[in-house]
Each structure stands twice: as C-alpha cells, then as structure tokens.
Scaffold this active site. Sequence first.
Site, PDB file in Angstrom:
ATOM      1  N   GLU A 109      -7.165   2.303  -3.003  1.00 48.95           N
ATOM      2  CA  GLU A 109      -5.725   2.288  -3.245  1.00 48.95           C
ATOM      3  C   GLU A 109      -5.243   0.856  -3.498  1.00 48.95           C
ATOM      4  O   GLU A 109      -4.158   0.643  -4.044  1.00 48.95           O
ATOM      5  CB  GLU A 109      -5.023   2.872  -2.010  1.00 48.95           C
ATOM      6  CG  GLU A 109      -3.550   3.139  -2.189  1.00 48.95           C
ATOM      7  CD  GLU A 109      -2.991   3.990  -1.054  1.00 48.95           C
ATOM      8  OE1 GLU A 109      -3.635   4.993  -0.685  1.00 48.95           O
ATOM      9  OE2 GLU A 109      -1.921   3.660  -0.535  1.00 48.95           O
TER      10      GLU A 109
ATOM     11  N   ARG B  31      -2.240  10.837   6.313  1.00 50.74           N
ATOM     12  CA  ARG B  31      -2.449   9.475   6.789  1.00 50.74           C
ATOM     13  C   ARG B  31      -2.048   8.467   5.723  1.00 50.74           C
ATOM     14  O   ARG B  31      -2.349   8.655   4.547  1.00 50.74           O
ATOM     15  CB  ARG B  31      -3.930   9.250   7.129  1.00 50.74           C
ATOM     16  CG  ARG B  31      -4.239   7.840   7.571  1.00 50.74           C
ATOM     17  CD  ARG B  31      -5.699   7.678   7.958  1.00 50.74           C
ATOM     18  NE  ARG B  31      -6.614   7.752   6.830  1.00 50.74           N
ATOM     19  CZ  ARG B  31      -6.969   6.694   6.087  1.00 50.74           C
ATOM     20  NH1 ARG B  31      -6.476   5.501   6.331  1.00 50.74           N
ATOM     21  NH2 ARG B  31      -7.810   6.845   5.094  1.00 50.74           N
TER      22      ARG B  31
ATOM     23  N   PHE C  47       0.848  -1.184   0.000  1.00 51.41           N
ATOM     24  CA  PHE C  47       0.000   0.000   0.000  1.00 51.41           C
ATOM     25  C   PHE C  47       0.887   1.239   0.000  1.00 51.41           C
ATOM     26  O   PHE C  47       2.068   1.160   0.326  1.00 51.41           O
ATOM     27  CB  PHE C  47      -0.905   0.003   1.239  1.00 51.41           C
ATOM     28  CG  PHE C  47      -2.362   0.187   0.914  1.00 51.41           C
ATOM     29  CD1 PHE C  47      -3.023  -0.728   0.123  1.00 51.41           C
ATOM     30  CD2 PHE C  47      -3.072   1.271   1.396  1.00 51.41           C
ATOM     31  CE1 PHE C  47      -4.370  -0.569  -0.177  1.00 51.41           C
ATOM     32  CE2 PHE C  47      -4.417   1.441   1.108  1.00 51.41           C
ATOM     33  CZ  PHE C  47      -5.071   0.521   0.318  1.00 51.41           C
TER      34      PHE C  47
ATOM     35  N   HIS D 172      -7.940  11.681  -1.285  1.00 49.70           N
ATOM     36  CA  HIS D 172      -7.548  10.366  -1.802  1.00 49.70           C
ATOM     37  C   HIS D 172      -7.282  10.572  -3.281  1.00 49.70           C
ATOM     38  O   HIS D 172      -8.092  11.181  -3.974  1.00 49.70           O
ATOM     39  CB  HIS D 172      -8.671   9.368  -1.578  1.00 49.70           C
ATOM     40  CG  HIS D 172      -8.245   7.953  -1.795  1.00 49.70           C
ATOM     41  ND1 HIS D 172      -7.912   7.463  -3.032  1.00 49.70           N
ATOM     42  CD2 HIS D 172      -8.078   6.921  -0.914  1.00 49.70           C
ATOM     43  CE1 HIS D 172      -7.571   6.189  -2.899  1.00 49.70           C
ATOM     44  NE2 HIS D 172      -7.657   5.832  -1.636  1.00 49.70           N
TER      45      HIS D 172
ATOM     46  N   GLN E 245      -7.393  15.019   3.916  1.00 47.95           N
ATOM     47  CA  GLN E 245      -6.777  14.145   2.917  1.00 47.95           C
ATOM     48  C   GLN E 245      -7.596  14.016   1.642  1.00 47.95           C
ATOM     49  O   GLN E 245      -8.779  13.681   1.682  1.00 47.95           O
ATOM     50  CB  GLN E 245      -6.581  12.744   3.495  1.00 47.95           C
ATOM     51  CG  GLN E 245      -5.944  11.779   2.511  1.00 47.95           C
ATOM     52  CD  GLN E 245      -5.421  10.529   3.190  1.00 47.95           C
ATOM     53  OE1 GLN E 245      -6.187   9.685   3.640  1.00 47.95           O
ATOM     54  NE2 GLN E 245      -4.112  10.419   3.296  1.00 47.95           N
TER      55      GLN E 245
ATOM     56  N   HIS F 189     -11.358  12.501   1.395  1.00 51.02           N
ATOM     57  CA  HIS F 189     -11.488  11.137   1.889  1.00 51.02           C
ATOM     58  C   HIS F 189     -11.396  11.037   3.402  1.00 51.02           C
ATOM     59  O   HIS F 189     -12.090  10.236   4.020  1.00 51.02           O
ATOM     60  CB  HIS F 189     -10.374  10.308   1.256  1.00 51.02           C
ATOM     61  CG  HIS F 189     -10.406   8.865   1.614  1.00 51.02           C
ATOM     62  ND1 HIS F 189     -11.522   8.100   1.406  1.00 51.02           N
ATOM     63  CD2 HIS F 189      -9.489   8.048   2.164  1.00 51.02           C
ATOM     64  CE1 HIS F 189     -11.268   6.858   1.805  1.00 51.02           C
ATOM     65  NE2 HIS F 189     -10.058   6.805   2.290  1.00 51.02           N
TER      66      HIS F 189
ATOM     67  N   ARG G  43      -0.316   9.431  -0.242  1.00 52.57           N
ATOM     68  CA  ARG G  43      -1.538   9.937  -0.886  1.00 52.57           C
ATOM     69  C   ARG G  43      -1.427  11.413  -1.252  1.00 52.57           C
ATOM     70  O   ARG G  43      -1.932  11.833  -2.295  1.00 52.57           O
ATOM     71  CB  ARG G  43      -2.730   9.720   0.046  1.00 52.57           C
ATOM     72  CG  ARG G  43      -3.103   8.264   0.118  1.00 52.57           C
ATOM     73  CD  ARG G  43      -4.251   7.989   1.045  1.00 52.57           C
ATOM     74  NE  ARG G  43      -4.669   6.605   0.883  1.00 52.57           N
ATOM     75  CZ  ARG G  43      -5.603   6.023   1.619  1.00 52.57           C
ATOM     76  NH1 ARG G  43      -6.205   6.700   2.572  1.00 52.57           N
ATOM     77  NH2 ARG G  43      -5.927   4.775   1.411  1.00 52.57           N
TER      78      ARG G  43
ATOM     79  N   LEU H 253     -15.091   6.478  -3.967  1.00 57.15           N
ATOM     80  CA  LEU H 253     -13.720   6.005  -3.795  1.00 57.15           C
ATOM     81  C   LEU H 253     -13.350   4.867  -4.743  1.00 57.15           C
ATOM     82  O   LEU H 253     -14.122   3.941  -4.959  1.00 57.15           O
ATOM     83  CB  LEU H 253     -13.552   5.529  -2.351  1.00 57.15           C
ATOM     84  CG  LEU H 253     -12.132   5.119  -1.962  1.00 57.15           C
ATOM     85  CD1 LEU H 253     -11.221   6.334  -1.976  1.00 57.15           C
ATOM     86  CD2 LEU H 253     -12.128   4.485  -0.587  1.00 57.15           C
TER      87      LEU H 253
END
Lengths: 576, 262
Positions: A255, A386, A122, A238, A236, A351, A286, A252
């Site tokens: 990821e 994050r 990730f 995304h 954030q 996000h 991100r 969404l």
Amino acid sequence: MAEPYTTIDCDVLVVGAGGTGLRAAVAAAEAGCRVQVVSKSLLGKAHTVMAEGGIAAGLGNVDADDSWTVHFADTMRGGKMLNNWRMVEIYAKEVIDRVFELERWGGLFDRTEDGRIMQRAFGAHSHRRLCHVGDRTGLELIRTCQDKAVHTPGVEVSMEYTLTQLLGDGHHVTGAIGYDRNDGQFVVVRAKAVVLATGGWGRMYRTTSNSWEGTGDGAAMAYLAGAELLDMEFVQFHPTGMIWPPGARGILVTEAVRGEGGMLFNSEGQRFMLEYDPQKKDLSSRDVVARSIFKEVKAGRGTPHGGAYLDIRHRGAEYIKKKLPSMWEQFHSLASVDITREPMEVYPTIHYTMGGVRVDPESAATRVAALYAAGEVAGGLHGSNRLGGNSLGDILVFGKRAGEYAAEYAKTVGSAPVIADAQVAEAQSDALRFLAGDGDATGENPYLLHEALQDAMQDDAGIARDQQSLTRSLEAILELQERAKRMRVGGGRVLNPGWHSCMDVVNMLTVSEAIVRSALERKESRGSQWRLDYPDLSEEQGRVNYAVYRDGELMRIRAVPLEPIPVELSRHLEDG
Amino acid sequence: MEVRVFRGVPGGEQGEVAYDVPPVEGMVVLDAIHHIQKHLQTDLACRWNCKAAKCGSCSAEINGTPRLMCKTRIDELPEGPVTVRPLAAFPLIKDLVTDVSWNYEVNKKIPPFTAAEGDRGPWRIQEVDIDRLYEFRRCIECFLCQDVCHILRNHDMRDRFYGPRFFVRVAGLEMHPKDVLNRVEQTRAEGGLGLCNITKCCTEVCPEHIHITDNAIIPLKERNADAHWDPINFVRRKLRRDSGGGAATRGLDEEPAGGPPR
C-alpha cells in the site's frame, strides 16, 4: 502407550517466531521466566517479513496534530466500530513506546529532515503516521526482534518444529505436542503458560499473499483446546496483489505505493477511486479499494490480465527506487516490468485475518486458563477491517503484553504440569495416521484437497458472498473434512512435506468452517464482509461480534454484545 | 520441460531425478518444485516461505549457481534441462534442504546492538549518518553468500570464519551511530576476517544486491588495519610492550590454499 518422545520443560511456551512471538519471548524472559519459542520455519522467515508499509503510531513527527486519540478514532472507524475499544485504546497509546523501543534495540527507520522517525500516509489514516524504512519495515522489525530475542538470557528457540495439539483438559493448558520437521520425531513441551503467536490463515484461498505457514494452526489448536474464535467472517483482501505472471499471482504490492502517491486506473484510463471515495481516493480503506477494483473488473474495465493499473511513474525513478526498492525489484525480476516506466497490474489478494482467538484486552488471556494469544491469531483489535500499518504495531504491543501476563501466570504455578501418557499417545496416532508406511499409499492427496478447499473458499466465501455461495462453500468444506480423514502419503517421517501438509489441511478445514459459519451468521455488509444479498450495514448486527466455539464434535456460534465505549473515548470519535 | 532435482538423505541413496514439468508463462523454479510436490513426488523436501524474495528460505543451486528458487525465472535460464541441487556448503538433511543452523550459532556470538548506558531516546539521527546502513539491513539471510564463499565451501573453516553474511551484520552494527561497542578485534581473531581474499563471489550471488565485499568487508578490513597495522601505533605498542599488540603478529591475513570456486 506413547512412542518415545523428547520432553522440553519451560515456564512459558511461545508458539510462533514472528514479531509477536519474539516480542512475547523477550517480555516473558525479562520477567524472569524460562521461555521456549517454537517456530515452524527458520528464525527470521516468519510472515512478518512480508509487511512492507510500516508501523502506524501517532508520533506526530510529520503531522504535528496527530496523536494516539486520532489514531484511536481512525482505527475504530476503519473497523466499522466492531473493534474491541479497549484493545484499540491500549494499542494506540502503547504503540508509540514500542516504536521507540524498536529503535533502542537497533532498528532503523527513514528519518525526517530534523532527524526524527519519518512517517508516511496510508489508507484511511487521517494523518501521515506510518513509521517505515523504505518498503521493508517488516524485515527490519523481525531482524531487530530476532537479534534481541537470541541475546536475551532465558530465551531458547527451536526452529522447524510443528506443534499439532495443545495439551490440557479443556479448561487449562499444560503445554503442547508436535514434532521436529527435520527428523519427524515427537516432542512434548511442558509449560506453565502458553502464548499463541502463530499468525493468520490465508492459505485456504487461491489468491493469497500468505506464505505456506498461514494455515491457521494456532486458531485451530485454540478452538480444539476450548477457546473461542471471534469475528472469523472478516478476512482482508489487500487491494493490490500481483496478477501476472501466473506464478506471481497474489504476491503483495505494498500500500506504500499509494502512500507515496501511486494512483489506480482502469483500462479506460479513468481514476476510478475518485468516484468510489472522493475524499480518501486511492488511500481509502482496504475493503473499499478492494471492492472498487473488483467492481471495475466485473464491469469490463479490467486490464489485459484482469486487474487494475497502479501507476507511480510520476514520482520519478530515483524517488521510487529509494522509497519502494523491493517493489521495483519484485516487478523487475518476476514480471519484467520496470515500475519507473510502466504501470503495475494489480488485483485484490487475501492478506490478513481480522478475526481470531477471543482474548481479554488487557492480558491477551483466552478463556482457557494458561493460554494466551496475540498478534494476527487473536481477534478484536481490528474489527471488521484492519488499517494498514496497524499489524506491525499490534504484534509489538500485544506480543509484549501476552509475554508479560503469561509470565505472571506461570509464576503462580508451582510445579511442572503433569502430561498424561494417553493424551500424548492419541496425539501421536492422530499425526501418524496419514503416513502409509509400507502399506497402501492410495488415499486422498493432501495437496489436491488443499486445492479443492481453495476453490471453495475463493469462489464462494471470497470478496463478494451471499447465502447461496456460502452454503455451497460450507457443504464443500464438510465434504472435504470427511475426505481429509482418508489422506495418505508416501515417504517417511524425515522432512516429508506431504505428511506435513496433511496436518495443515486439517487445520485449514477447521478454520474455514469457522469463517463460513460466521459469514452466514452476519447478514449485513460491513468492513471486509460484503454480502451481495445484504448490501447495507445493519444497526442491530453492528452491536455484536460472533464467536465460534466447540461443543463436543459440533461447531457452535454465539453473538457476543459489544462493550459500550466510555464517554471520554467516544468523544474522540466525534472529532474530525 | 525437464527439471532434474537432487534427491536423497545422508548415508542413503543420492542423485538427480528427472521430472517432466509443464511450462507455464513466467514460471520460476519454485513453481516447478511445487508442481513436482503436488503431482509427482509428495515427499520432495524443499524450504520456502514467502515466494516473493523477501524471506530468503528457498536457496538452492540452480544449474550450478546459488540462487533463490522463487526469483529465478525458467525462461531466463539457457534452453535444456534445469538442475536444482541443495547448497553445497552445508550438511544435507534431505533433498534440497540443508542444515544451516551453524549460521544462527555464529549470530549468537556477535554482541548485539548496544547504545550508551542511559541513552534511551527518542533519538535524533540524521539520515546521512545511517544511509550506508540501509543496504546491510536489506539482508534476508538466504545464506547464498555463505554457500559460495570458498573458505566455507571448499575449506570448511567454519570453526574460524564467520562468513560474508556476518561481516555484513558486524558492519551494520559497527557503523550504527548509536552503537558503542567495538567488534572489530573479535571479527578478526574469532571471525577470520583476514581469511577473506576479496574475490567478491558473495557480492555476485546476493539477491538483495548488497555490495558485501566493497561496503562491508573492505571497510572492516580497513578498521582492522588501522588497529593493527598502523606503523605508528605498532611502534608505540612495541615501546610500551603492550601485550595486546602481540595479536598483530599472529596469523593475520592468512590465506587458505586454493582459490575461489570458478
């Protein structure tokens, strides 16, 4: 004089029934407390279900040299060192047990060849670390916690209640007041301790992956009750949300698509992440990937609908449908795109909110006695950005801690707190003023005010910001706050979404003001905060967090110096 | 574009109201409902959360078929007005919202996942042993299967029937390699497993494409048959005058009158 209301008595009130709230409820009940969970939606529908990629935990099942210390270092670096180091330490250590606990409660994970929990790569995690089940890990987590909670003696759940205000004296909370959404009748929950587990706030932006619930109620209530809000400037984006059709914009795209090998391309067929981050490429953090897509589109290399292409076709149809089943389904049903044959079109979407209620890292206690906060509504763990997979872990680790410490506190309180009738009456009239009743329904429409707020936030306090745009945004918010006083809706109190929206708008305006004031204060670019007028990191500002607090009717802001990282921990930051 | 939405509360005026909604490319029914709320009728009630078919909140009957509003594209429906009505199997609260709390009561009756005492993991589980469970765990609790099931919808047997959603739940627990409880007898006696006459209506409406009938209900019926109808066991029970065997002669596989809604 207050109008009639129902009183619920409990030891610990848990506000919110996502992963944090449910985990906190189980912890507090197991500590011997009577727990009341209050949820805005039906049980199991909270935003946790939207988490797709997995839970980051240094189990080392796939990459044997992974450990909590490496996870600690990745998370600190991802947050650009603005994180509360002690929260990160607790998190990286304890999330391992929380994953095994979830499995003990009946949660399923994908498995390795030798039968252990599978872990995937990730963004900005140096090792394959995300424990997952396909691309619906959040659903698995919430369903598992939901079943655990409803079968734990001492846990009561009230579904579809909105709490509008914490009760107390500014230094200490005694419960909360709200109403049953289905009949509009008021309810007062008297509690010896309160855990806020209300999640984040993305609804004040136009392009968002958040459900309607993400209106920042918890942060706004905590702020009004005397708590501080930390790191509010960090919101954030995304990198990959859907962009077409219009109704699907913002939904969404996990990821995990990139974790499983998906690559980003611009309209000229260039794999642009090779240029922006040659090392981590498509799996950069991100903030970096979102900015890169933004820049490509600005430079005229966007797709027909103004985004980037995300391509996973090379993994083959069978693999894609096994590892990314809900992505396949989502694009197939909403956009008529078969992702095993065509690339996806994506663009950044709001996000997650890194900032939130300032809490003690050990206990999740706020500076208001008896008030605790955990999960997305709390700040500190993620710093300025994050990493994916750190949210599902956060909610379990700090949900449990908040529940335990709230229970411990509740046990020190002798008798049920006394709630002043005047405070109840005031909160009731605050809520009821938006209903026109038989009177004149002309006034501001909450839905249209919400739309205006979304414009102010998306266009002027979005992915790229500067002094001018933020000032414009703040002016718009302050004006909307005035207009919000004149919101009026028709209809009665029975399940009236227009009325409910009025309360949401008020909360969103409070939280938006905190975001913009904090973003103005931080004159640097760090993590998710990208200031066009201050494009670089500032060493000086990297030593502080900003905290917003209430001073009478004024919102004030102060710099809180970061605690120095102990040597035995900072050592891990130098490795790798 | 005309969207006809059911409006009303129990005991009050009820009926469909027609709204004119401007069409937008690729729009779903939920987009149309949101347009109505925003511009035409601020107090129109509906449930929704994620708007991405992951939470199962926005269940409704669209042109007579139980579906998720967030996943139903208007351009895929036949030309002409779109009708949106609440789930018929549950009591109306207001407009498109019904009282589904009964489902949560059923879930409480089903004993949760239970591993053997002292078996605390971390576990080694082969994927092949849990492969069939992943499908059951996809359930988003939209309750469309409960809505379409004639035993609930037409016969209102909520006092003796769990419904397809909870057969899926039970199957997921029963087939978990680490679970040590047996819920089959409870599912038969209290959950009314035998009432299901496998018309597969539930499978047809499942937005997660779970093969509810084939993969959850039929295997549970087979386990129940093994326990109750295996002739050798039946004779053995008779010989031992096992009082537990008496259950096998009572009301098993009773069919309610009438068929599935078609």
